[in-house]
Design an enzyme around this catalytic site. Structure first.
Site, PDB file in Angstrom:
ATOM      1  N   CYS A  85       0.854  -1.185   0.000  1.00 28.06           N
ATOM      2  CA  CYS A  85       0.000   0.000   0.000  1.00 28.06           C
ATOM      3  C   CYS A  85       0.892   1.238   0.000  1.00 28.06           C
ATOM      4  O   CYS A  85       1.778   1.367   0.850  1.00 28.06           O
ATOM      5  CB  CYS A  85      -0.904  -0.011   1.228  1.00 28.06           C
ATOM      6  SG  CYS A  85      -1.854   1.510   1.421  1.00 28.06           S
ATOM      7  N   CYS A  88       0.546   3.235   3.557  1.00 30.90           N
ATOM      8  CA  CYS A  88       1.073   2.797   4.859  1.00 30.90           C
ATOM      9  C   CYS A  88       2.119   1.699   4.748  1.00 30.90           C
ATOM     10  O   CYS A  88       2.599   1.204   5.764  1.00 30.90           O
ATOM     11  CB  CYS A  88      -0.064   2.329   5.750  1.00 30.90           C
ATOM     12  SG  CYS A  88      -0.811   0.793   5.168  1.00 30.90           S
ATOM     13  N   CYS A 133      -7.447  -0.371   1.980  1.00 32.16           N
ATOM     14  CA  CYS A 133      -6.442  -0.923   2.883  1.00 32.16           C
ATOM     15  C   CYS A 133      -7.002  -1.044   4.306  1.00 32.16           C
ATOM     16  O   CYS A 133      -7.539  -0.083   4.846  1.00 32.16           O
ATOM     17  CB  CYS A 133      -5.217  -0.009   2.875  1.00 32.16           C
ATOM     18  SG  CYS A 133      -3.949  -0.496   4.055  1.00 32.16           S
ATOM     19  N   CYS A 136      -4.721   1.543   6.693  1.00 33.87           N
ATOM     20  CA  CYS A 136      -4.795   3.014   6.658  1.00 33.87           C
ATOM     21  C   CYS A 136      -6.103   3.516   6.049  1.00 33.87           C
ATOM     22  O   CYS A 136      -6.332   4.722   6.010  1.00 33.87           O
ATOM     23  CB  CYS A 136      -3.605   3.593   5.897  1.00 33.87           C
ATOM     24  SG  CYS A 136      -3.659   3.337   4.118  1.00 33.87           S
ATOM     25  N   CYS A 156      -9.104  -4.911  -9.359  1.00 35.75           N
ATOM     26  CA  CYS A 156      -8.670  -3.883 -10.300  1.00 35.75           C
ATOM     27  C   CYS A 156      -8.099  -2.723  -9.492  1.00 35.75           C
ATOM     28  O   CYS A 156      -8.833  -1.966  -8.870  1.00 35.75           O
ATOM     29  CB  CYS A 156      -9.873  -3.439 -11.139  1.00 35.75           C
ATOM     30  SG  CYS A 156      -9.471  -2.233 -12.393  1.00 35.75           S
TER      31      CYS A 156
HETATM   32 ZN   LIG Z   1      -2.537   1.315   3.633  1.00 37.19          ZN
END
Ligand SMILES: [Zn+2]
Length: 167
Positions: A85, A88, A133, A136, A156
């Protein structure tokens, strides 16, 4: 003790501490501790995110924007490694989960356990499964049901929401 004391929670919400019963305050403290112990949730203000992320990353991760198709270098990323990610740095996909969907966005048929949470989004009128996510809250993309085996799913993902770490 002052009559009105304020406790600032990360998102900018304000609570009047004195108005919350002591038991509830203890429960909240325990819960915050538990969340950070389990998944290390990252909570930052909008301004903090703006400072941390590029304009493009901020638009996707924090405003649920969508990058232009075929704009991400990660479309062609075929090396062994892990996708994280961009908000984070939590690992969210491995290169083994990636496939070439031809859509112009990095696509995956699976994600790492616990990496994402989902919600239903009606931005295009018909319902889509949005995912973000778990750590975060940053928006990554949508899940479609036209992916390859073994899951039949297509995650996607906006390339701007990811970073790639070669093995
Ligand atoms: Zn994250």
């Amino acid at each position: 003790m002052k009559r009105r004391q304020f406790l600032k929670i990360g998102t900018g919400m304000l609570f009047t501490v004195a108005s919350i019963p002591l038991i509830a305050r203890i429960a909240m403290a325990d819960r915050n501790k538990r969340d950070s112990d389990q998944v290390g949730r990252v909570v930052m203000s909008e301004q903090e995110w703006q400072e941390k992320l590029t304009t493009g990353q901020f638009d996707v991760l924090r405003k649920e924007g969508t990058e232009a198709p075929f704009s991400s270098e990660l479309n062609d990323e075929k090396r062994d490694g892990t996708f994280h990610c961009a908000g984070c740095d939590q690992a969210v996909f491995t290169s083994r989960m990636k496939f070439d969907s031809g859509t112009g966005w990095p696509s995956f048929f699976d994600s790492l356990d616990g990496a994402f949470e989902t919600k239903i989004d009606f931005k295009l009128i018909y319902p889509r499964t949005e995912y973000h996510c778990a750590r975060c809250g940053g928006h990554h993309g949508h899940i479609f049901k036209d992916g390859p085996e073994p899951t039949g799913k297509r995650w996607c993902n906006n390339g701007l929401a990811l970073t790639f770490v070669p093995a």
